[in-house]
Design an enzyme around this catalytic site. Structure first.
Site, PDB file in Angstrom:
ATOM      1  N   LYS A 129      -9.763   6.838   4.785  1.00 38.05           N
ATOM      2  CA  LYS A 129     -11.086   6.425   5.239  1.00 38.05           C
ATOM      3  C   LYS A 129     -12.205   7.041   4.406  1.00 38.05           C
ATOM      4  CE  LYS A 129     -14.354   4.759   7.645  1.00 38.05           C
ATOM      5  NZ  LYS A 129     -15.179   4.839   6.440  1.00 38.05           N
ATOM      6  N   SER A 156     -10.882   1.574   5.529  1.00 41.45           N
ATOM      7  CA  SER A 156     -10.989   2.314   4.274  1.00 41.45           C
ATOM      8  C   SER A 156     -11.611   1.397   3.221  1.00 41.45           C
ATOM      9  CB  SER A 156      -9.601   2.783   3.835  1.00 41.45           C
ATOM     10  OG  SER A 156      -8.709   1.685   3.837  1.00 41.45           O
ATOM     11  N   HIS A 197      -9.107   4.639  -0.548  1.00 36.68           N
ATOM     12  CA  HIS A 197      -7.769   4.046  -0.493  1.00 36.68           C
ATOM     13  C   HIS A 197      -7.553   3.100  -1.666  1.00 36.68           C
ATOM     14  CE1 HIS A 197      -4.125   2.288   0.913  1.00 36.68           C
ATOM     15  NE2 HIS A 197      -4.618   1.354   1.683  1.00 36.68           N
ATOM     16  N   CYS A 225       0.828  -1.216   0.000  1.00 37.53           N
ATOM     17  CA  CYS A 225       0.000   0.000   0.000  1.00 37.53           C
ATOM     18  C   CYS A 225       0.856   1.257   0.000  1.00 37.53           C
ATOM     19  CB  CYS A 225      -0.947   0.024   1.187  1.00 37.53           C
ATOM     20  SG  CYS A 225      -2.101  -1.344   1.202  1.00 37.53           S
TER      21      CYS A 225
END
Ligand SMILES: [Zn+2]
Lengths: 386, 134
Positions: free
Chosen positions: A331, A207, A335, A83
């Site tokens: 959030k 998220s 994401h 990520c």
């Protein structure tokens, strides 16, 4: 030492883009950023992306996106750090400029997640965990974060309500961001009433799975001047670093310390010559509410165990001492994993240019922190108004 | 997805997954799973070390939205277990009422089915932890 400045930024709204493909999204964001910078060619392209292979059966994103954006026969590669791929791609772009080998560099972060079934998406995201010792046992990413969340609450005496405040703050800010996926405020009750997805972690602690792309154009001040980019558009990359930690959560020395973030932050602060109190806003990686708390601690904004206290004391709102997630965070803004670090960068750029929908008054220095894995690969970058 | 030809990928780790075999370096650091370089001191003088399988629940969750391939088992409890020798290991909990799970609960390793693939696929077994019986 050479300096790097960001002279252009662009993004697509984050959401469920049924009509757009990975390449459509990436090309749109990239061309917007080039247009913003006023350049029609770049020396190279770095693509931040996490799991395009499983999600859309496409790798070799460097060639794909440079080709479809009409960038010619430039060097172009994909950078992957789970990520944190987007944050890492930005940093690789900056390094290319600082090395002197490339003058004008484009970075695009992209992820297309909604083409997959939800349980497959859950599986693909877990590829960033340890396949043999975590995913093998049925651990999803959410589950691993839930293990951390319960341990955090138990160790420091926080409740689910306390952590929900991070989601509430993110949504309050996201409500005003036209590029956010969720443009509506929520209450603590909204979080608490949402279903458990891995106890004690609820749907609204997490998220969303989504699509999006963001891009920036990086160069040196000299080249920016030569290109005629007005100075109001320049944002300096003042400090940056990254570090890894054990890929397997079970092997951490301390489950509640984001050691990689701590190491990266210390280096980035030093490089930029600033301390946490000098930072006007923080874009931290709140993929899960507990990660926002742990990030504030690792970044030195809160003492160990007091990250959630900062939220309880109201210190994370736009008009408070330590504003976080000014554009909604992961959030509420959304994401799209490999794109997130670039979205954070674009948001820092808008804040520092004074163009943000939730403008932090007189913002001069901002920090972005992008987490890959359950804290196994983390980037920290500090940006300054020129 | 994962077809029978991938047997070797799983077979490689059967010893560790059936018997909880980790490593111990020349300086006495023990760790799980086994690896050739000690994660604590970097020593490459590492021997296999078999854990007792007893430990305590450090933290736990109930997986309600599992990764594909685990739908059949949902919801299932997953925990970080601190072994009595020190290292922490991630595993599912088994033979337990979710209401009874708590931090500090004493558990022991048992071998259980972890995953079943499609009709022509393989069945994977490994350690899970259950509340101590003895
Ligand atoms: Zn050792």
């Amino acid at each position: 030492m050479k300096k790097a400045v960001i002279i252009g930024a662009g993004m697509t709204p984050v959401g469920e883009h049924w009509k757009l493909s990975l390449r459509d999204l990436a090309v749109e964001a990239l061309l917007k950023a080039m247009d913003d910078a006023g350049v029609d060619k770049v020396d190279s392209l770095y693509v931040g992306n996490m799991v395009s292979g499983p999600f859309v059966e496409q790798e070799n994103l460097g060639a794909l996106i440079a080709d479809w954006a009409g960038l010619g026969n430039i060097p172009a590669v994909k950078i992957e750090a789970a990520c944190a791929s987007g944050g890492a791609a930005v940093q690789e772009g900056v390094k290319a400029v600082l090395s002197g080998l490339e003058d004008v560099v484009a970075v695009v972060g992209v992820e297309k997640m909604t083409d997959a079934w939800p349980s497959d998406a859950t599986r693909y995201l877990a590829y960033a965990a340890d396949a043999e010792w975590e995913l093998f046992h049925g651990a999803s990413f959410v589950a691993l974060n839930a293990l951390i969340m319960r341990h955090y609450m138990k160790t420091y005496g926080y409740t689910e309500e306390d952590l929900a405040l991070f989601a509430v703050n993110a949504h309050a800010n996201g409500a005003k961001n036209p590029y956010a996926m969720f443009k509506r405020p929520i209450k603590v009750e909204t979080v608490l009433k949402s279903p458990y997805i891995a106890d004690p972690l609820k749907l609204f602690d997490a998220s969303p799975v989504c699509d999006g792309a963001a891009a920036v154009i990086i160069t040196t001040p000299e080249k920016a001047e030569e290109l005629g980019v007005p100075k109001e558009k320049w944002v300096e990359v003042a400090g940056m670093a990254r570090a890894i930690d054990t890929i397997n959560l079970a092997n951490r020395e301390d489950l509640l310390t984001l050691k990689a973030a701590k190491i990266a932050a210390e280096k980035a602060y030093k490089m930029a010559g600033v301390e946490p109190k000098d930072i006007d806003f923080f874009e931290v990686h709140d993929a899960f509410t507990v990660m926002a708390a742990l990030s504030l601690e690792a970044l030195g904004v809160a003492k160990k165990g007091e990250g959630a206290k900062l939220a309880k004391e109201g210190q994370i709102a736009i008009d408070a001492d330590y504003p976080i997630q000014t554009m909604g965070g992961l959030k509420a803004r959304g994401h799209p994993v490999g794109a997130t670090g670039v979205y954070q960068t674009v948001e820092a750029v808008l804040q520092l240019r004074g163009e943000a929908p939730n403008q932090v008054p007189d913002a001069e220095v901002g920090l972005t922190q992008n987490i890959g894995g359950t804290g196994s690969n983390i980037t920290v970058s500090i940006f300054r108004r020129v | 997805m994962s077809r029978p030809m991938q047997v070797s990928r799983y077979w490689r780790h059967f010893r560790e997954k059936y018997r909880l075999i980790g490593g111990k370096c020349e300086n006495g650091h023990v760790f799980f799973p086994y690896r050739g370089v000690c994660p604590v001191c970097g020593s490459k003088n590492v021997e296999e070390y078999e854990f007792s399988g007893r430990g305590k629940v450090l933290t736990w969750t109930i997986v309600r939205n599992p990764p594909s391939g685990f739908e059949y088992y949902k919801p299932y409890p997953l925990a970080l277990v601190q072994l009595e020798e020190g290292p922490v290991v991630l595993a599912q909990l088994t033979d337990v009422d979710p209401e009874e799970i708590h931090e500090g609960m004493e558990v022991e390793a048992v071998t259980r089915k972890v995953r079943e693939f499609e009709e022509d696929g393989i069945i994977l077994y490994a350690y899970k932890f259950r509340p101590v019986l003895k």
